[in-house]
Design an enzyme around this catalytic site. Structure first.
Site, PDB file in Angstrom:
ATOM      1  N   ASP A  63       1.191  -1.016   0.106  1.00 22.62           N
ATOM      2  CA  ASP A  63      -0.096   0.071   0.145  1.00 22.62           C
ATOM      3  C   ASP A  63       0.418   1.556  -0.238  1.00 22.62           C
ATOM      4  O   ASP A  63       2.104   1.088   1.120  1.00 22.62           O
ATOM      5  CB  ASP A  63      -0.656  -0.914   1.465  1.00 22.62           C
ATOM      6  CG  ASP A  63      -2.227   1.363   1.314  1.00 22.62           C
ATOM      7  OD1 ASP A  63      -2.277   1.064   0.126  1.00 22.62           O
ATOM      8  OD2 ASP A  63      -1.661   2.062   1.885  1.00 22.62           O
ATOM      9  N   GLU A 110       1.464  -0.033  -4.851  1.00 22.38           N
ATOM     10  CA  GLU A 110       1.036   1.177  -5.054  1.00 22.38           C
ATOM     11  C   GLU A 110       1.701   2.501  -5.394  1.00 22.38           C
ATOM     12  O   GLU A 110       2.348   2.692  -4.095  1.00 22.38           O
ATOM     13  CB  GLU A 110      -0.592   1.254  -4.420  1.00 22.38           C
ATOM     14  CG  GLU A 110      -1.348   2.800  -4.823  1.00 22.38           C
ATOM     15  CD  GLU A 110      -2.467   2.040  -3.892  1.00 22.38           C
ATOM     16  OE1 GLU A 110      -3.791   3.174  -3.955  1.00 22.38           O
ATOM     17  OE2 GLU A 110      -1.672   2.131  -2.210  1.00 22.38           O
TER      18      GLU A 110
END
Length: 534
Positions: free
Chosen positions: A207, A268
């Site tokens: 993330d 990401e």
């Protein structure tokens, strides 16, 4: 070792939002047992199943769910509503029997404020874990240390009354940022990664991988004009504040650990510096996420340009990837229109690289309209400018039974009224359904070296509303051609002198066996075709 480390190159990865996939204990929330129950649907070894290679699980860790799992309170356990470690081990084992690998979400920019690390850190200024998070004194005006904003809205700083200092949170106040400048924090994170690798996890989606370290001078950030309706009067160019080149050093450590287990690192990252995160020596993330197609209008010209630009920018050893939907964006069918979902499937599954699918897109699930009192997404409830992500996170539509076969209880999020006709059970029986098309595409890709790992070449075809490209090896070649318009077109292929036969169409089941010269073929409105070239 090379084969062990590159299993992901030919993979089709299926993202599951665990809270919404399948509920087996009738509490209205999905669970790991539900995923185990549906493994046969995902891959039973035959062309009757979807045929995916790996599952990416959105966060399953213990969490108070302020951000539904992206606020982790324990990195080495499973949220009790989803199961436990024994259930997880069973998932890894049962998935492995079907050739499915498990990829986990790794959320290490921040924890939950309920994480024991933060509880210790906030207890006193001299606690050993004080430096595990980012604390600063107030500024001269007795306000936040600087002007940094949260991505979700408001200031990125919250004052903690226990010690009269502010802690940093790029997202919600319930998500305090870890201090990745601290070597002890890095080692603790890597230890938790090893914990899951030892349990058979095949990789991690990291993330906000490019935001793990921020400017530790804490200087005010440059100011730009405020978008209409933004909660912050003068929002900041946060990418200039939060992205630090030292992030690469931590990702190299992570990659070294992943390589020990033949595991994959998927990041990401911002499109602005996506390519940097492969690493100067291809020693960081194997796959920095390519989001270029998610926010793009459904039009041949910009999509062709984006694909060609991406392909031409990749260096030796850098492997591409493509994604059209995920948990943070509108569903594919809602974004481009259900009438385009079939062509989108054909394009996605014939491009070069690792492919990511979002659960439910294979049956054309759409965003669910919701009233404010039905929303659960915290940022959208607190900040008026944040569009809720809930409509794209709703329960999987399995059948026309109660709660679309997701649960025997009232589901945690509402289900679309179209579930009576748009569901897996209905499409499973229809050879022309979107689900059937996804199955045919994935299995064609699996059987073809050219489609799974061959080269890509963009083709110039008139009219320009057509997207055309080759996928090829020295022994096999395919032509993919897609009509982006609502009119029948006859693209001119005469300059290429292709001879071949159609092996797949978005609009029919026919499969021509006899090769013929492909000069002016017919494409119906929004139709895509795959030709085997001989």
């Amino acid at each position: 070792m090379a084969n062990k480390l590159s299993w992901w190159k030919n993979a089709v990865v299926y993202q599951i939002y665990p809270l919404s996939f399948r509920d087996t204990n009738q509490d209205g929330v999905g669970d790991l047992e539900g995923i185990i129950e549906k493994l046969k649907y995902l891959n039973d070894g035959t062309e009757k199943s979807l045929g995916i290679d790996a599952i990416w699980l959105s966060p399953i860790y213990p969490s108070p769910w302020a951000d539904f799992g992206y606020d982790v309170s324990d990195y080495c356990a499973v949220h009790p509503a989803l199961g436990n470690l024994a259930t997880f081990d069973a998932l890894v084992e049962e998935a492995g029997k079907r050739g499915i690998k498990i990829i986990m979400d790794l959320v290490v920019n921040h924890t939950s404020q309920e994480h024991p690390w933060f509880q210790e850190s906030r207890s006193s200024t001299d606690n050993p874990k004080r430096t595990w998070y980012i604390w600063q004194d107030e500024n001269e005006e007795e306000g936040p240390p600087n002007n940094w904003p949260s991505f979700f809205g408001g200031s990125a700083w919250t004052r903690d009354a226990r010690t009269n200092q502010y802690y940093l949170h790029k997202f919600l106040p319930e998500q305090p940022d870890l201090n990745l400048w601290n070597p002890e924090v890095q080692e603790a994170i890597l230890a938790s990664v090893r914990f899951w690798l030892e349990r058979g996890v095949a990789g991690f989606r990291i993330d906000v991988a490019d935001l793990l370290l921020e400017d530790n001078s804490f200087a005010d950030a440059p100011v730009i004009n405020a978008p209409v309706g933004h909660d912050v009067a003068e929002p900041i160019r946060w990418e200039k504040v939060y992205w630090r080149p030292e992030t690469h050093e931590f990702l190299k450590k992570l990659r070294k650990l992943l390589d020990e287990y033949g595991a994959i690192g998927i990041g990401e990252v911002s499109p602005a510096h996506m390519l940097d995160f492969y690493g100067a020596e291809d020693d960081e993330l194997q796959l920095p996420f390519n989001f270029s197609l998610i926010g793009m209008p459904w039009s041949a010209a910009p999509i062709r340009s984006a694909i060609n630009s991406y392909e031409s920018s990749l260096g030796n050893g850098q492997w591409p990837n493509y994604v059209l939907g995920n948990h943070d964006n509108k569903r594919l069918s809602s974004r481009i229109g259900p009438e385009n979902a079939r062509a989108a499937a054909l394009m996605l599954l014939t491009l070069r690289g690792t492919i990511f699918l979002y659960y439910g897109d294979e049956i054309g699930m759409e965003d669910v309209p919701m009233n404010r009192d039905q929303l659960k997404d915290t940022p959208s409830l607190r900040f008026s400018h944040k569009e809720s992500r809930d409509p794209a996170r709703t329960p999987m539509q399995w059948s026309n039974e109660f709660a679309a076969g997701f649960s025997g209880a009232e589901p945690w999020l509402p289900i679309h009224e179209n579930c009576q006709t748009l569901n897996v059970e209905a499409q499973d029986k229809d050879r022309l359904s979107l689900l059937a098309l996804y199955r045919r595409l994935i299995h064609l890709r699996k059987k073809s070296v050219a489609l799974s790992s061959g080269a890509y070449e963009s083709l110039y075809v008139i009219p320009k509303t057509i997207l055309a490209y080759r996928r090829y090896t020295t022994s096999e070649e395919y032509l993919i051609i897609i009509n982006f318009t609502d009119k029948t077109v006859r693209p001119d292929l005469s300059e290429y002198h292709f001879s071949g036969c159609c092996v797949l169409s978005t609009h029919s089941l026919y499969n021509t066996k006899q090769p013929k010269l492909l000069q002016k073929i017919i494409l119906r409105p929004r139709e895509g075709k795959v030709f085997r070239i001989y």
